[in-house]
Design an enzyme around this catalytic site. Structure first.
Site, short mmCIF file in Angstrom:
data_model
loop_
_atom_site.label_atom_id
_atom_site.label_comp_id
_atom_site.label_asym_id
_atom_site.label_seq_id
_atom_site.Cartn_x
_atom_site.Cartn_y
_atom_site.Cartn_z
N GLU A 75 -22.00 48.98 -81.42
CA GLU A 75 -22.49 50.36 -81.50
C GLU A 75 -21.94 51.08 -82.74
OE1 GLU A 75 -21.77 52.41 -77.81
OE2 GLU A 75 -23.53 51.52 -76.89
N GLU A 93 -27.04 46.31 -73.54
CA GLU A 93 -26.15 46.90 -72.53
C GLU A 93 -26.89 47.98 -71.78
OE1 GLU A 93 -22.61 48.84 -73.97
OE2 GLU A 93 -22.17 47.22 -75.36
C1 GAL Z 1 -21.03 51.58 -74.76
C2 GAL Z 1 -20.08 50.54 -75.35
C3 GAL Z 1 -19.41 49.70 -74.29
C4 GAL Z 1 -18.94 50.57 -73.17
C5 GAL Z 1 -20.08 51.38 -72.61
C6 GAL Z 1 -19.72 52.27 -71.45
O1 GAL Z 1 -21.15 52.67 -75.60
O2 GAL Z 1 -20.77 49.70 -76.25
O3 GAL Z 1 -18.34 49.01 -74.88
O4 GAL Z 1 -17.94 51.43 -73.63
O5 GAL Z 1 -20.60 52.20 -73.62
O6 GAL Z 1 -20.82 53.02 -70.99
#
Ligand code: GAL
Length: 637
Positions: free
Chosen positions: A150, A310
């Protein structure tokens, strides 16, 4: 360019085995297999566990886990581990820490604690990536590379002296000579003319009540996105020296709050587009937010398959009130992403951490273990994705409508010195999207830099607050309409040029003033929270303007205030009609308006009012959302 080549839909999540003993690794494998997990993103935050001191690498644990995964047919999305520099590095080089606009150093202790222009960060990151790529580039478990994480989530802008030097170089490269820069930024205003490149600093905090030059701020956003992109390219090109086979990506953030990186530009640099999507649990329209983010990502991917890298199985930990996902919501989200073009569904993270800042963030295996609502859903989803494996590499149907999306307009509009600070580019675009979603009309997103051939693929193009209008976009839109396209443009479109200088002679430039035929003289934003009724009965908020028709047919006028009698909605007929909407219609009125537009253009709807009907490959998806519960059905045909 290596392409994604899945043999089944990808299913899994971020895997952080360094947080657990080897005994737990065995348990992880058992549960992963049970849930049909076939891909994990490994090592995203492992820098300190891999490089324990400068140049001292420790790969044994990583070798072991990669081999263990391989023995169990679980593929690896191998991270470059550069997202969170270790303490030994920032201690030795405190100059690499980012500095905010107020001059405050952002310390070690969280993550992404680096200035994006820092030579030492770049040097150490590239050295680490080289080691990883050399060691694992040919490992049979490796399926793809996951560069950093990110980019720009926590450190999108840095204001330190190192950044200032890089910024001056970027500007020299862009403008060539200072006269061009002074002209482009209108620096004769407030004695801002520069006589030497080294006088130009980043837009740091200025005396109260004054704001930095808006053209400079816009360029600073472009520069900052490019600085991050340079790090991506450095890591990518380093991997490529050792591995020419596996595709390389980095996880975008296609969500509402993520506005610092120009993903249209970035998408050209990745082998395939991947994104993370997190929702605001308290938002009753979060299903729409999710669909918007999926469709936008598909736009970045130019309509090709992409990957949801994710999302969350249930609650996150970073909102004020972290609610779990509702009944069926997790599956509806994941299956919905696949229906909208994702090559699978990945999560943050596999096993919920027992310590650290994210210990209350949901995961595929919760603290309570396998006998849980979440893990049961995880296994259910694994089965369902497996049954959809024929979908792999198929595209979704192209929509009939394209919405223009543009980070540069967003950056230019999101400043203090504008007619109203109530205008939020993303919110306006989402308002329009929501109306169409609720009607059951699908849309695609296209870049403001799209070429003519791209626009021509659509029956209707929407331009919500296309504030920044390049000559090229203006010419492309006019050409598109002249060749049979239809267009809806909103207020605050065509206001400034590429460097945020106003297009003079009546707002809206050639497109709005001459081609659609509405000449705007003054802006009259509406007070926060107020709603005004237009002469045709529609309701509108946020914006009004003082204008006259200049060739357009007026469909509605403002009914009150200083803009009373001015154009609120207008149209002009070319081969197909074009419309201009001079205010932000409320949800109901937007639905009515788009209802009449799509009817006239013969654009069909399917589903709507909480039901998403989508098609991909041979499958038809019906995804339902009601307060408190969500459902999905997949059928053939
Ligand atoms: C994203 C990140 C992850 C985790 C997640 C939690 O922004 O890539 O590592 O922190 O959020 O929601």
């Amino acid at each position: 360019m290596p392409k994604l080549n899945p043999s089944a839909l990808y299913y899994g999540g971020d895997y952080n085995p360094e947080q657990w003993s080897r005994h737990v690794w065995q348990e992880d494998i058992r549960l992963m297999k049970q849930a049909k997990v076939n891909l994990v993103s490994l090592g995203i935050f492992s820098w300190t566990n891999i490089e324990v001191a400068e140049g001292v690498y420790q790969f044994d644990w990583l070798d072991d886990i990669i081999n263990l995964l391989h023995e169990n047919d679980i593929k690896v999305d191998l991270a470059t581990a550069t997202a969170s520099p270790p303490a030994w590095l920032t201690k030795a080089h405190p100059e690499m820490l980012p500095i905010d606009a107020n001059g405050v150093v952002r310390s070690h202790g969280g993550r992404q604690n680096y200035c994006t222009s820092s030579p030492i960060y770049r040097e150490r990151a590239a050295a680490l990536v080289a080691k990883l790529a050399e060691r694992y580039g040919n490992h049979p478990a490796v399926e793809m590379w996951h560069v950093n994480n990110e980019f720009g989530c926590h450190n999108p802008l840095c204001f330190c002296d190192t950044t200032a030097a890089a910024w001056q170089g970027w500007l020299q490269n862009k403008y060539g000579n200072l006269e061009a820069l002074n002209e482009a930024w209108a620096t004769n205003f407030w004695s801002q003319r520069y006589h030497n490149w080294n006088e130009i600093i980043p837009p740091r905090r200025t005396p109260d009540g004054t704001f930095p030059n808006p053209s400079m701020v816009l360029d600073f956003h472009r520069f900052s996105s490019d600085e991050l992109l340079d790090i991506y390219k450095l890591e990518r090109d380093t991997i490529r020296k050792y591995d020419s086979v596996h595709p390389i990506t980095t996880n975008f953030m296609s969500m509402r709050g993520s506005i610092f990186v120009d993903y249209w530009k970035w998408a050209k640099e990745v082998d395939f587009v991947s994104t993370d999507i997190y929702l605001i649990a308290a938002d009753p329209n979060r299903d729409i937010e999710f669909a918007y983010a999926c469709d936008l990502t598909r736009g970045f991917a130019d309509g090709q398959p992409w990957l949801l890298m994710e999302h969350s199985t249930s609650a996150v930990n970073w909102q004020e009130h972290n609610l779990p996902k509702e009944q069926g919501e997790m599956l509806a989200n994941s299956i919905g992403s696949v229906a909208r073009g994702s090559e699978g569904a990945m999560y943050f993270q596999w096993r919920q951490s027992k310590g650290g800042s994210e210990k209350f963030h949901s995961a595929m295996v919760p603290h309570a273990g396998e006998n849980t609502r979440v893990y049961r859903q995880v296994t259910e989803l694994g089965d369902q994705l497996d049954q959809l494996r024929d979908l792999v590499s198929t595209s979704t149907e192209q929509a009939k409508i394209a919405i223009i999306h543009d980070y540069e307009s967003l950056w230019a509009m999101r400043q203090y010195n504008v007619p109203t600070t109530q205008l939020d580019y993303t919110e306006i675009s989402q308002d329009w999207y929501r109306a169409l979603y609720n009607m059951g009309v699908r849309v695609d997103f296209v870049s403001a830099k799209a070429d003519r051939a791209t626009f021509k693929k659509y029956d209707l193009v929407l331009a919500p607050t296309q504030y920044l209008m390049t000559d090229e976009l203006e010419a492309n839109l006019i050409d598109y309409v002249k060749n049979g396209g239809s267009l809806v443009a909103s207020y605050f479109t065509g206001i400034s040029n590429e460097t945020d200088l106003i297009r003079l002679g009546g707002y809206g430039g050639k497109l709005v003033k001459d081609f659609i035929g509405v000449r705007v003289e003054e802006f009259a934003p509406l007070p926060k929270g107020s709603v005004t009724t237009l002469s045709n009965g529609y309701q509108a908020k946020l914006w009004a303007e003082i204008s006259q028709a200049n060739g357009a047919e007026v469909l509605a006028t403002f009914g009150e205030g200083v803009a009373a009698g001015s154009v609120a909605i207008a149209r002009r007929n070319y081969e197909k009609p074009v419309w201009y909407v001079a205010s932000q219609l409320t949800d109901e009125s937007l639905k009515e308006f788009f209802g009449s537009v799509t009817k006239e253009l013969g654009i069909e709807a399917e589903g709507g009012n909480g039901i998403e009907v989508l098609r991909r490959g041979k499958f038809r998806f019906e995804i339902g959302h009601k307060p408190g519960s969500h459902s999905h059905q997949v059928s053939i045909g």
